[in-house]
Design an enzyme around this catalytic site. Sequence first.
Site, PDB file in Angstrom:
ATOM      1  N   ARG A 165       1.037  -1.203  -0.157  1.00  0.00           N
ATOM      2  CA  ARG A 165       0.144   0.021  -0.014  1.00  0.00           C
ATOM      3  C   ARG A 165       0.999   1.414  -0.026  1.00  0.00           C
ATOM      4  O   ARG A 165       0.554   2.303   0.386  1.00  0.00           O
ATOM      5  CB  ARG A 165      -0.966   0.165   1.378  1.00  0.00           C
ATOM      6  CG  ARG A 165      -1.887  -1.103   1.238  1.00  0.00           C
ATOM      7  CD  ARG A 165      -2.751  -1.005   0.128  1.00  0.00           C
ATOM      8  NE  ARG A 165      -3.962  -2.294   0.247  1.00  0.00           N
ATOM      9  CZ  ARG A 165      -3.642  -3.296  -0.163  1.00  0.00           C
ATOM     10  NH1 ARG A 165      -2.516  -3.828  -1.004  1.00  0.00           N
ATOM     11  NH2 ARG A 165      -4.649  -4.112  -0.028  1.00  0.00           N
ATOM     12  N   SER A 241     -11.283  -0.540   2.523  1.00  0.00           N
ATOM     13  CA  SER A 241     -10.793  -0.421   3.764  1.00  0.00           C
ATOM     14  C   SER A 241     -10.024   1.064   4.274  1.00  0.00           C
ATOM     15  O   SER A 241      -9.481   1.605   3.648  1.00  0.00           O
ATOM     16  CB  SER A 241      -9.378  -1.273   3.618  1.00  0.00           C
ATOM     17  OG  SER A 241      -9.908  -2.696   3.360  1.00  0.00           O
ATOM     18  N   GLU A 349      -5.753   4.000   5.760  1.00  0.00           N
ATOM     19  CA  GLU A 349      -5.662   3.808   4.385  1.00  0.00           C
ATOM     20  C   GLU A 349      -5.787   5.029   3.334  1.00  0.00           C
ATOM     21  O   GLU A 349      -4.821   5.502   2.938  1.00  0.00           O
ATOM     22  CB  GLU A 349      -6.083   2.623   3.951  1.00  0.00           C
ATOM     23  CG  GLU A 349      -5.648   2.273   2.475  1.00  0.00           C
ATOM     24  CD  GLU A 349      -6.237   0.831   2.122  1.00  0.00           C
ATOM     25  OE1 GLU A 349      -5.705  -0.092   2.676  1.00  0.00           O
ATOM     26  OE2 GLU A 349      -6.948   0.882   1.012  1.00  0.00           O
TER      27      GLU A 349
HETATM   28  C1  LIG Z   1     -15.446  -0.653  -2.179  1.00  0.00           C
HETATM   29  C2  LIG Z   1     -13.944  -0.303  -2.313  1.00  0.00           C
HETATM   30  C3  LIG Z   1     -12.942  -1.417  -2.320  1.00  0.00           C
HETATM   31  C4  LIG Z   1     -11.477  -0.856  -2.526  1.00  0.00           C
HETATM   32  N1  LIG Z   1     -10.657  -2.122  -2.449  1.00  0.00           N
HETATM   33  C5  LIG Z   1      -9.330  -1.978  -2.710  1.00  0.00           C
HETATM   34  C6  LIG Z   1      -8.578  -3.083  -2.528  1.00  0.00           C
HETATM   35  O1  LIG Z   1      -8.829  -4.281  -2.773  1.00  0.00           O
HETATM   36  N2  LIG Z   1      -7.267  -2.966  -2.846  1.00  0.00           N
HETATM   37  C7  LIG Z   1      -6.613  -1.729  -2.653  1.00  0.00           C
HETATM   38  O2  LIG Z   1      -5.403  -1.494  -2.844  1.00  0.00           O
HETATM   39  N3  LIG Z   1      -7.608  -0.593  -2.648  1.00  0.00           N
HETATM   40  C8  LIG Z   1      -8.813  -0.762  -2.630  1.00  0.00           C
HETATM   41  N4  LIG Z   1      -9.837   0.244  -2.547  1.00  0.00           N
HETATM   42  C9  LIG Z   1      -9.212   1.640  -2.581  1.00  0.00           C
HETATM   43  C10 LIG Z   1      -9.158   2.411  -3.848  1.00  0.00           C
HETATM   44  O3  LIG Z   1      -9.950   1.907  -4.652  1.00  0.00           O
HETATM   45  C11 LIG Z   1      -7.926   2.365  -4.474  1.00  0.00           C
HETATM   46  O4  LIG Z   1      -6.842   2.748  -3.683  1.00  0.00           O
HETATM   47  C12 LIG Z   1      -7.663   3.240  -5.751  1.00  0.00           C
HETATM   48  O5  LIG Z   1      -6.772   3.017  -6.578  1.00  0.00           O
HETATM   49  C13 LIG Z   1      -7.796   4.751  -5.924  1.00  0.00           C
HETATM   50  O6  LIG Z   1      -8.396   5.355  -7.087  1.00  0.00           O
HETATM   51  P1  LIG Z   1      -9.038   6.776  -7.117  1.00  0.00           P
HETATM   52  O7  LIG Z   1      -8.966   7.001  -8.386  1.00  0.00           O
HETATM   53  O8  LIG Z   1     -10.317   6.774  -6.532  1.00  0.00           O
HETATM   54  O9  LIG Z   1      -8.234   7.453  -6.200  1.00  0.00           O
HETATM   55  P2  LIG Z   1      -8.546   8.732  -5.422  1.00  0.00           P
HETATM   56  O10 LIG Z   1      -9.233   8.370  -4.122  1.00  0.00           O
HETATM   57  O11 LIG Z   1      -8.937   9.918  -6.277  1.00  0.00           O
HETATM   58  O12 LIG Z   1      -6.995   9.312  -4.826  1.00  0.00           O
HETATM   59  C14 LIG Z   1      -6.406   8.511  -3.826  1.00  0.00           C
HETATM   60  C15 LIG Z   1      -4.786   9.053  -3.901  1.00  0.00           C
HETATM   61  O13 LIG Z   1      -4.164   9.008  -5.352  1.00  0.00           O
HETATM   62  C16 LIG Z   1      -3.865  10.159  -5.801  1.00  0.00           C
HETATM   63  N5  LIG Z   1      -4.122  10.445  -7.019  1.00  0.00           N
HETATM   64  C17 LIG Z   1      -5.079   9.758  -7.718  1.00  0.00           C
HETATM   65  N6  LIG Z   1      -4.792  10.108  -9.086  1.00  0.00           N
HETATM   66  C18 LIG Z   1      -3.574  10.498  -9.242  1.00  0.00           C
HETATM   67  C19 LIG Z   1      -2.652  10.822 -10.354  1.00  0.00           C
HETATM   68  N7  LIG Z   1      -3.162  10.717 -11.558  1.00  0.00           N
HETATM   69  N8  LIG Z   1      -1.475  11.325 -10.010  1.00  0.00           N
HETATM   70  C20 LIG Z   1      -1.205  11.530  -8.686  1.00  0.00           C
HETATM   71  N9  LIG Z   1      -1.921  11.073  -7.743  1.00  0.00           N
HETATM   72  C21 LIG Z   1      -2.905  10.879  -7.864  1.00  0.00           C
HETATM   73  C22 LIG Z   1      -4.583  11.311  -4.865  1.00  0.00           C
HETATM   74  O14 LIG Z   1      -4.158  12.539  -4.760  1.00  0.00           O
HETATM   75  C23 LIG Z   1      -4.978  10.635  -3.626  1.00  0.00           C
HETATM   76  O15 LIG Z   1      -3.725  10.885  -2.702  1.00  0.00           O
HETATM   77  C24 LIG Z   1     -11.104   0.159  -2.454  1.00  0.00           C
HETATM   78  C25 LIG Z   1     -11.963   1.273  -2.293  1.00  0.00           C
HETATM   79  C26 LIG Z   1     -13.411   1.044  -2.422  1.00  0.00           C
HETATM   80  C27 LIG Z   1     -14.244   2.157  -2.376  1.00  0.00           C
END
Ligand SMILES: Cc1cc2nc3c(=O)[nH]c(=O)nc-3n(C[C@H](O)[C@H](O)[C@H](O)COP(=O)(O)OP(=O)(O)OC[C@H]3O[C@@H](n4cnc5c(N)ncnc54)[C@H](O)[C@@H]3O)c2cc1C
Length: 367
Positions: A165, A241, A349
């Site tokens: 992570r 999580s 997280e």
């Molecule tokens: C129901 C559910 C289940 C999930 N299951 C998992 C799992 O099994 N495993 C897991 O690892 N995660 C899981 N996650 C967490 C999440 O989905 C992941 O971390 C995902 O990669 C976040 O993507 P996002 O585009 O929504 O990022 P955001 O929430 O928009 O951003 C997260 C972080 O990334 C940064 N960021 C986003 N895009 C960029 C970019 N292009 N350049 C630089 N920084 C950037 C943001 O500034 C922030 O710090 C889950 C979430 C949910 C809601």
Amino acid sequence: MVITEAEPLRPYTTFKIGGPARYFAPAASLEEFREVLAHAGKRSLPLFVLGGGSNILVSDSGFEGVVAHPICRGIEILHQDSEAVILHVNAAETWDDLAQFAVERNWWGIENLSHIPGQAGAALVQNIGAYGQQVCDVVQTAQVMEIATGALQVLNAADCGFDYRRSIFNSTAREEYIILGFTLLLTKHGRPQLDYPDVRDYFRERGTKQPSLAEIRQAIISVRDRKCPFPREERNGNAGSFFKNLSLVEAEYAGLCEVIGRNFSPRELARLEETRRRFPSSDRIKIPTAFLLEICGLKGHRIGGAQVNESQPLVLVNTGGATAEDVTALARHVRRTVHQRTGMTIDIEPELVGFSSQELKYLYSLE
Ligand SMILES: Cc1cc2nc3c(=O)[nH]c(=O)nc-3n(C[C@H](O)[C@H](O)[C@H](O)COP(=O)(O)OP(=O)(O)OC[C@H]3O[C@@H](n4cnc5c(N)ncnc54)[C@H](O)[C@@H]3O)c2cc1C
């Protein structure tokens, strides 16, 4: 490009919580990203990159800065031969569409990462992982823009500092880069990774010995849907999580056994030992934090509209109308209870956006 003011961030998050961004800028091209950087620079405002909003909690007062939101999607095949394929993916591509794209073509490597919400670019930030796979296993390079200068760079996987992570993007180089896209290598002759008990049980129940990629993707989706509410509706808002799992060295594990033996019944100690056996890990011992929350009686605990999910207690759920204050109060209660009863400090997280240093200090305090 249209930069809006006082844009509510709530709809852009899967938690469905949070106040407005002072400025909000959807950006598609290099020029547009540079325009956003200039907009923030001219006003001396901080910049936040918002992907699919599935790993963040935005404060009730919002974000007093500029939010850059990548909107350029796309998957391109750069090279393929009989063994493997190299893809280039734009940051705003939906991660799960990429997983489906690969599975439909019988390309191995990200099938166990099916149904993780969010944008593909953000997957690199916390090195998403699930059911024995991590995105770092397939990433080759990341194309990034330096926030301070607007300069472009190509980082190779080793430069990204991937760990559990973790990457440089959420640690040593936090807020230094915008990820614009990345390349990944998938193989054409893979092997199912079915080490996780839930996935193994899914196939055992159905008598499937050699599942196809499509069957693995379906299994992962079913197992995930059973455990964690996919945030499709307002009432199930969550960020996956909320707490990280524990990764302990032998001495720490021995200490945990000692405390559990002292503070809980022999049944809980036996369950801890069984948990260790059930979850495969290499050098460190992986202890699901959900187990600690469960034995501390935190399942279903509620503050305001925020609740510890019953079936997967690592998930904090917005049961409808929760505020960020409700969620942080609940997270503080969970961390303090687990610490008092098991001696373990659990990490949060999701990224906490727009909170003051005082609010964060209060949340993280264990006293
Ligand atoms: C129901 C559910 C289940 C999930 N299951 C998992 C799992 O099994 N495993 C897991 O690892 N995660 C899981 N996650 C967490 C999440 O989905 C992941 O971390 C995902 O990669 C976040 O993507 P996002 O585009 O929504 O990022 P955001 O929430 O928009 O951003 C997260 C972080 O990334 C940064 N960021 C986003 N895009 C960029 C970019 N292009 N350049 C630089 N920084 C950037 C943001 O500034 C922030 O710090 C889950 C979430 C949910 C809601």
